[in-house]
Design a protein around this motif. Structure first.
Motif, PDB file in Angstrom:
ATOM      1  N   THR A  84      13.132  36.380  25.453  1.00 45.87           N
ATOM      2  CA  THR A  84      13.527  37.029  26.703  1.00 45.87           C
ATOM      3  C   THR A  84      15.024  36.874  26.936  1.00 45.87           C
ATOM      4  O   THR A  84      15.691  37.780  27.449  1.00 45.87           O
ATOM      5  CB  THR A  84      12.736  36.446  27.883  1.00 45.87           C
ATOM      6  N   GLU A  85      15.568  35.741  26.544  1.00 50.22           N
ATOM      7  CA  GLU A  85      17.013  35.536  26.663  1.00 50.22           C
ATOM      8  C   GLU A  85      17.799  36.585  25.878  1.00 50.22           C
ATOM      9  O   GLU A  85      18.890  36.990  26.291  1.00 50.22           O
ATOM     10  CB  GLU A  85      17.387  34.136  26.179  1.00 50.22           C
ATOM     11  N   ALA A  86      17.242  37.019  24.745  1.00 49.15           N
ATOM     12  CA  ALA A  86      17.935  38.025  23.933  1.00 49.15           C
ATOM     13  C   ALA A  86      18.121  39.316  24.718  1.00 49.15           C
ATOM     14  O   ALA A  86      19.167  39.974  24.611  1.00 49.15           O
ATOM     15  CB  ALA A  86      17.153  38.290  22.647  1.00 49.15           C
TER      16      ALA A  86
ATOM     17  N   PRO B 224       8.228  39.288  36.731  1.00 43.59           N
ATOM     18  CA  PRO B 224       8.372  38.739  38.079  1.00 43.59           C
ATOM     19  C   PRO B 224       9.775  38.178  38.275  1.00 43.59           C
ATOM     20  O   PRO B 224      10.346  37.566  37.358  1.00 43.59           O
ATOM     21  CB  PRO B 224       7.311  37.623  38.110  1.00 43.59           C
ATOM     22  N   ALA B 225      10.340  38.399  39.456  1.00 47.73           N
ATOM     23  CA  ALA B 225      11.725  38.000  39.713  1.00 47.73           C
ATOM     24  C   ALA B 225      11.944  36.515  39.445  1.00 47.73           C
ATOM     25  O   ALA B 225      12.977  36.117  38.892  1.00 47.73           O
ATOM     26  CB  ALA B 225      12.105  38.345  41.151  1.00 47.73           C
TER      27      ALA B 225
ATOM     28  N   ALA C 242      14.460  32.347  36.234  1.00 47.05           N
ATOM     29  CA  ALA C 242      14.376  31.085  35.500  1.00 47.05           C
ATOM     30  C   ALA C 242      15.061  31.199  34.143  1.00 47.05           C
ATOM     31  O   ALA C 242      15.739  30.260  33.690  1.00 47.05           O
ATOM     32  CB  ALA C 242      12.917  30.671  35.331  1.00 47.05           C
ATOM     33  N   VAL C 243      14.887  32.341  33.476  1.00 45.08           N
ATOM     34  CA  VAL C 243      15.552  32.574  32.199  1.00 45.08           C
ATOM     35  C   VAL C 243      17.068  32.598  32.400  1.00 45.08           C
ATOM     36  O   VAL C 243      17.826  31.960  31.648  1.00 45.08           O
ATOM     37  CB  VAL C 243      15.072  33.898  31.568  1.00 45.08           C
ATOM     38  N   ILE C 244      17.516  33.316  33.404  1.00 42.58           N
ATOM     39  CA  ILE C 244      18.956  33.419  33.681  1.00 42.58           C
ATOM     40  C   ILE C 244      19.528  32.052  34.046  1.00 42.58           C
ATOM     41  O   ILE C 244      20.616  31.674  33.582  1.00 42.58           O
ATOM     42  CB  ILE C 244      19.211  34.445  34.803  1.00 42.58           C
TER      43      ILE C 244
ATOM     44  N   GLU D 228      22.893  27.327  32.792  1.00 42.03           N
ATOM     45  CA  GLU D 228      23.066  25.891  32.557  1.00 42.03           C
ATOM     46  C   GLU D 228      23.703  25.617  31.198  1.00 42.03           C
ATOM     47  O   GLU D 228      24.380  24.597  31.018  1.00 42.03           O
ATOM     48  CB  GLU D 228      21.715  25.183  32.649  1.00 42.03           C
ATOM     49  N   ARG D 229      23.494  26.503  30.240  1.00 39.81           N
ATOM     50  CA  ARG D 229      24.078  26.339  28.907  1.00 39.81           C
ATOM     51  C   ARG D 229      25.445  26.989  28.787  1.00 39.81           C
ATOM     52  O   ARG D 229      26.013  27.043  27.702  1.00 39.81           O
ATOM     53  CB  ARG D 229      23.124  26.920  27.861  1.00 39.81           C
TER      54      ARG D 229
END
Length: 267
Positions: free
Chosen positions: A169-171, A193-194, A199-201, A206-207
């Motif tokens: 999903t990050e991709a 879902p938002a 959460a992915v964003i 954080e990275r």
């Protein structure tokens, strides 16, 4: 070569004939058609979790909504045959008179030489597709070769994403932001879902890949560039099977064919 081959590889996803042929088997919707057509080379015994891992960039649970249920409605063999029929019909519609031009045969043979020359090691979907019999009809051979090369490149792209620590999903988020599109508006993740997308964003923020403003940081853009550079490098192998003369001829022959698809597919 990506710019020339990718439009042909998109036929199953943008030509209606492919979905129509697959849904005529009793599949319920276009996503059934997608998963049945693309996963068919893996066989019916491969569970949803493995298909999810191989496809890489679907949200958790998306694959399981279709695999293995599609195999209760049809068989992998029927899905492969229907997908080929539909894709050939779509290609013939788009190519028009060019579909019966001798250059189709010449291009298909050269592209197939490249597409069947690379090592299958570490490339699960490409390896599975290599077990599928090669069609004899020229338009079908051309489509089959393009699909092999697309899946070969896709397997390498996953290697690049894993090496960079970018999840499935990050991709999508990384790609959306790299083209200045908010992730919530990107077609492959807008339906999530938002809270799940946020959460992915947040994890990417954080990275250091995404800034407080919601856009890619310099490190985020550098990560995207590293992924694309490695993907290109890993996609080179098939073309080393061609001599410089053959490669030049392939480019020349493929350009007008590819242009016909670029004219009708969103790229």
């Amino acid at each position: 070569m990506y710019d020339l081959v990718e439009p042909l590889g998109l036929v199953p996803y943008f030509a209606d004939e492919s979905d129509e042929a697959l849904m005529a088997l009793g599949l319920r919707n276009s996503w059934d058609a997608y998963f049945a057509g693309r996963a068919a080379p893996l066989g019916r015994e491969v569970p949803a979790g493995v298909v999810h891992a191989i496809f890489y960039n679907f949200a958790p649970g998306e694959v399981a909504r279709h695999i293995p249920e599609v195999w209760e409605l049809t068989t992998p063999e029927a899905a492969l045959a229907a997908r080929e029929r539909g894709c050939v019909a779509g290609m013939r519609r788009i190519l028009g008179d060019l579909a019966d031009d001798p250059r189709i045969t010449r291009t298909a043979d050269l592209l197939l030489k490249a597409a069947t020359s690379a090592s299958v090691e570490g490339r699960a979907l490409y390896a599975a597709l290599r077990t599928v019999p090669v069609p004899r009809e020229p338009v079908a051979r051309l489509w089959h070769a393009a699909t092999l090369l697309r899946e070969h490149r896709g397997d390498g792209h996953i290697v690049a994403l894993v090496a960079e620590g970018i999840g499935g999903t990050e991709a999508h988020v990384l790609h959306a932001l790299s083209i200045d599109l908010p992730a919530k508006d990107f077609g492959r993740v807008w339906h999530l879902p938002a809270t799940q997308l946020e959460a992915v964003i947040d994890g990417m923020r954080e990275r250091g890949l995404i800034g407080a403003d919601g856009w890619l940081t310099p490190e985020g853009r550098a990560a995207k560039e590293r992924v694309e550079t490695m993907t290109d490098r890993l996609a080179e192998a098939p073309y080393t099977a061609l001599s410089p003369t053959e490669l030049d001829r392939l480019v020349t022959e493929l350009e007008p064919i590819s242009a016909a698809f670029r004219a009708v597919f969103p790229m």
